[in-house]
Scaffold this motif. Structure first.
Motif, PDB file in Angstrom:
ATOM      1  N   ARG A 171       9.106   4.750   5.647  1.00  0.00           N
ATOM      2  CA  ARG A 171       9.935   4.119   6.693  1.00  0.00           C
ATOM      3  C   ARG A 171      11.282   4.816   6.811  1.00  0.00           C
ATOM      4  O   ARG A 171      11.766   5.056   7.921  1.00  0.00           O
ATOM      5  CB  ARG A 171      10.134   2.625   6.403  1.00  0.00           C
ATOM      6  CG  ARG A 171      11.105   1.953   7.398  1.00  0.00           C
ATOM      7  CD  ARG A 171      11.096   0.453   7.327  1.00  0.00           C
ATOM      8  NE  ARG A 171      12.210  -0.156   8.027  1.00  0.00           N
ATOM      9  CZ  ARG A 171      12.232  -0.466   9.336  1.00  0.00           C
ATOM     10  NH1 ARG A 171      11.196  -0.205  10.085  1.00  0.00           N
ATOM     11  NH2 ARG A 171      13.293  -1.041   9.881  1.00  0.00           N
ATOM     12  N   THR A 212       0.817  -1.214   0.000  1.00  0.00           N
ATOM     13  CA  THR A 212       0.000   0.000   0.000  1.00  0.00           C
ATOM     14  C   THR A 212       0.855   1.269   0.000  1.00  0.00           C
ATOM     15  O   THR A 212       0.322   2.368  -0.121  1.00  0.00           O
ATOM     16  CB  THR A 212      -0.942   0.035   1.227  1.00  0.00           C
ATOM     17  OG1 THR A 212      -0.177  -0.239   2.392  1.00  0.00           O
ATOM     18  CG2 THR A 212      -2.077  -0.967   1.099  1.00  0.00           C
ATOM     19  N   GLY A 244       6.946  -1.745  -1.770  1.00  0.00           N
ATOM     20  CA  GLY A 244       5.944  -2.707  -2.267  1.00  0.00           C
ATOM     21  C   GLY A 244       5.084  -2.088  -3.341  1.00  0.00           C
ATOM     22  O   GLY A 244       4.796  -2.715  -4.375  1.00  0.00           O
ATOM     23  N   SER A 262       7.285  -6.634   3.495  1.00  0.00           N
ATOM     24  CA  SER A 262       6.669  -6.554   4.831  1.00  0.00           C
ATOM     25  C   SER A 262       7.039  -5.218   5.458  1.00  0.00           C
ATOM     26  O   SER A 262       7.865  -4.484   4.915  1.00  0.00           O
ATOM     27  CB  SER A 262       7.219  -7.675   5.720  1.00  0.00           C
ATOM     28  OG  SER A 262       8.596  -7.421   5.964  1.00  0.00           O
ATOM     29  N   PRO A 272      17.354  -3.231  -0.711  1.00  0.00           N
ATOM     30  CA  PRO A 272      17.408  -1.766  -0.728  1.00  0.00           C
ATOM     31  C   PRO A 272      18.505  -1.246   0.182  1.00  0.00           C
ATOM     32  O   PRO A 272      18.813  -1.852   1.205  1.00  0.00           O
ATOM     33  CB  PRO A 272      16.025  -1.362  -0.194  1.00  0.00           C
ATOM     34  CG  PRO A 272      15.525  -2.525   0.592  1.00  0.00           C
ATOM     35  CD  PRO A 272      16.232  -3.755   0.086  1.00  0.00           C
TER      36      PRO A 272
HETATM   37  N1  LIG Z   1      13.224   1.950   2.193  1.00  0.00           N
HETATM   38  C1  LIG Z   1      14.421   1.426   2.286  1.00  0.00           C
HETATM   39  O1  LIG Z   1      15.395   1.978   1.797  1.00  0.00           O
HETATM   40  C2  LIG Z   1      14.624   0.133   3.007  1.00  0.00           C
HETATM   41  C3  LIG Z   1      15.929  -0.264   3.329  1.00  0.00           C
HETATM   42  C4  LIG Z   1      16.113  -1.505   3.944  1.00  0.00           C
HETATM   43  C5  LIG Z   1      15.032  -2.314   4.217  1.00  0.00           C
HETATM   44  N2  LIG Z   1      13.773  -1.873   3.900  1.00  0.00           N
HETATM   45  C6  LIG Z   1      12.668  -2.764   4.210  1.00  0.00           C
HETATM   46  O2  LIG Z   1      11.821  -2.932   3.096  1.00  0.00           O
HETATM   47  C7  LIG Z   1      10.475  -3.095   3.533  1.00  0.00           C
HETATM   48  C8  LIG Z   1       9.599  -2.043   2.884  1.00  0.00           C
HETATM   49  O3  LIG Z   1      10.094  -0.800   3.303  1.00  0.00           O
HETATM   50  P1  LIG Z   1       9.463   0.606   2.918  1.00  0.00           P
HETATM   51  O4  LIG Z   1      10.562   1.572   3.116  1.00  0.00           O
HETATM   52  O5  LIG Z   1       8.749   0.525   1.623  1.00  0.00           O
HETATM   53  O6  LIG Z   1       8.409   0.764   4.127  1.00  0.00           O
HETATM   54  P2  LIG Z   1       7.051   1.599   4.206  1.00  0.00           P
HETATM   55  O7  LIG Z   1       7.076   2.761   3.279  1.00  0.00           O
HETATM   56  O8  LIG Z   1       6.867   1.859   5.659  1.00  0.00           O
HETATM   57  O9  LIG Z   1       5.945   0.573   3.692  1.00  0.00           O
HETATM   58  C9  LIG Z   1       5.685  -0.581   4.423  1.00  0.00           C
HETATM   59  C10 LIG Z   1       4.525  -1.332   3.778  1.00  0.00           C
HETATM   60  O10 LIG Z   1       4.304  -2.492   4.565  1.00  0.00           O
HETATM   61  C11 LIG Z   1       2.933  -2.589   4.894  1.00  0.00           C
HETATM   62  N3  LIG Z   1       2.850  -3.274   6.168  1.00  0.00           N
HETATM   63  C12 LIG Z   1       3.469  -2.960   7.319  1.00  0.00           C
HETATM   64  N4  LIG Z   1       3.153  -3.836   8.283  1.00  0.00           N
HETATM   65  C13 LIG Z   1       2.296  -4.730   7.719  1.00  0.00           C
HETATM   66  C14 LIG Z   1       1.596  -5.858   8.212  1.00  0.00           C
HETATM   67  N5  LIG Z   1       1.707  -6.263   9.486  1.00  0.00           N
HETATM   68  N6  LIG Z   1       0.788  -6.551   7.365  1.00  0.00           N
HETATM   69  C15 LIG Z   1       0.657  -6.160   6.075  1.00  0.00           C
HETATM   70  N7  LIG Z   1       1.292  -5.096   5.551  1.00  0.00           N
HETATM   71  C16 LIG Z   1       2.103  -4.386   6.371  1.00  0.00           C
HETATM   72  C17 LIG Z   1       2.453  -1.142   4.942  1.00  0.00           C
HETATM   73  O11 LIG Z   1       1.075  -1.048   4.661  1.00  0.00           O
HETATM   74  P3  LIG Z   1      -0.083  -0.934   5.767  1.00  0.00           P
HETATM   75  O12 LIG Z   1       0.298   0.195   6.653  1.00  0.00           O
HETATM   76  O13 LIG Z   1      -1.305  -0.695   4.927  1.00  0.00           O
HETATM   77  O14 LIG Z   1      -0.124  -2.246   6.469  1.00  0.00           O
HETATM   78  C18 LIG Z   1       3.220  -0.548   3.765  1.00  0.00           C
HETATM   79  O15 LIG Z   1       2.544  -0.809   2.558  1.00  0.00           O
HETATM   80  C19 LIG Z   1      10.505  -2.984   5.054  1.00  0.00           C
HETATM   81  O16 LIG Z   1      10.606  -4.264   5.609  1.00  0.00           O
HETATM   82  C20 LIG Z   1      11.770  -2.195   5.298  1.00  0.00           C
HETATM   83  O17 LIG Z   1      12.289  -2.389   6.579  1.00  0.00           O
HETATM   84  C21 LIG Z   1      13.561  -0.693   3.312  1.00  0.00           C
END
Ligand SMILES: NC(=O)c1ccc[n+]([C@@H]2O[C@H](COP(=O)([O-])OP(=O)(O)OC[C@H]3O[C@@H](n4cnc5c(N)ncnc54)[C@H](OP(=O)(O)O)[C@@H]3O)[C@@H](O)[C@H]2O)c1
Length: 257
Positions: free
Chosen positions: A189, A16, A20, A88, A182
């Protein structure tokens, strides 16, 4: 380049927002029928309404039945799931020294258990049809563990072990398993983590972001579109010979090959 995935059904967990969503949009642009999911059901449906053929499903992946509920809902509408993207939410920051048993449980419940359950449901069909793509979102922390993200480092290392082992088992069945890592992709996040770091260090958020960018050879944060394009390629016909691999989308952040 036509990625050859028109009409393939792609379930993207946690889509969302952020990474993702970027992956789901990239797959949809290639003609895949995407499933948008997240806890915010109305947002999932709202986003799906803007993408031809997409469906939006509300699910909490950490609830005991969440992953199965998600697949049940997709299977009520589609006969097969061809592409599974394992994304996630991320665990909260914290040091290894302060890690508790509860933190470990949370990390597994967020980064390993739902992923394994989703794989369990889609894998038999993929193997039977001799075609499948499983792509997990990891972190640069798998290659170089990140300070103050102990739970994330541990959970993602476990997921990496699962995917690599599985890749060995299902390669001959036409199913590939890969991870995209990433570094700093500009999402909610990352903005939250930057704000927490700013608080901890007594700095302005912009100063923290500038410091992070200075450590990235490309000199900026990545976009969800750049990340999504990489994942979409791994889902392609052309990527049939890429499996058991991890691709870093980090602007060169990790200073080793
Ligand atoms: N951005 C980066 O550079 C980066 C770097 C390293 C690792 N990561 C990892 O990559 C993943 C995605 O990161 P992001 O930066 O895109 O995070 P984000 O912008 O916070 O998005 C997280 C997504 O996960 C969903 N979500 C969270 N908890 C959930 C649950 N219990 N059940 C179902 N959906 C859930 C949220 O939607 P809802 O709120 O609708 O549930 C949202 O769509 C995370 O695990 C993050 O730690 C990201």
């Amino acid at each position: 380049m036509d990625l050859g995935i028109t009409g393939k059904v792609a379930v993207v967990s946690a889509s969302t927002s952020g990474i993702g969503l970027g992956i789901a949009k990239a797959l949809a642009a290639e003609g895949a029928t995407v499933v948008i999911s997240g806890r915010r059901e109305s947002l999932a449906k709202e986003i799906a309404a803007t993408i031809p053929g997409a469906i939006g499903i509300g699910v909490d992946l950490t609830s005991p039945t969440g992953p199965n509920d998600l697949i049940d809902a997709v299977e009520a509408m589609h006969d097969s799931i061809d592409i599974l993207v394992l994304n996630s939410g991320g665990p909260k920051p914290g040091t290894a020294a302060a890690l508790t048993d509860d933190d470990l449980t949370v990390a597994v419940n967020l980064l390993v258990r739902p992923q394994r359950q989703l794989i369990e449901r889609v894998l038999p069909g993929m193997r039977e049809r001799k075609w499948g793509r499983i792509i997990a979102v990891g972190s640069s922390g798998i290659v170089a563990p990140l300070s103050n993200l102990a739970a994330s480092n541990i959970g993602r290392a476990a997921l990496s072990g699962l995917l690599k082992t599985l890749a060995n088992e299902v390669g001959a069945d036409g199913v590939t398993c890969n991870m995209v890592l990433p570094g700093r992709i500009d999402t909610d996040r990352i903005q939250q983590l930057d704000s927490l770091a700013a608080e901890r260090q007594g700095k302005a958020v912009e100063a923290v972001r500038d410091g992070s960018k200075a450590a990235i050879p490309v000199g900026r944060y990545g976009t969800i579109e750049e990340f999504g394009a990489t994942a979409a390629f791994l889902a392609s016909q052309q990527a049939a010979y890429i499996t058991g691999s991890q691709i870093r989308v980090d602007g060169g952040l990790i200073p080793v090959y």
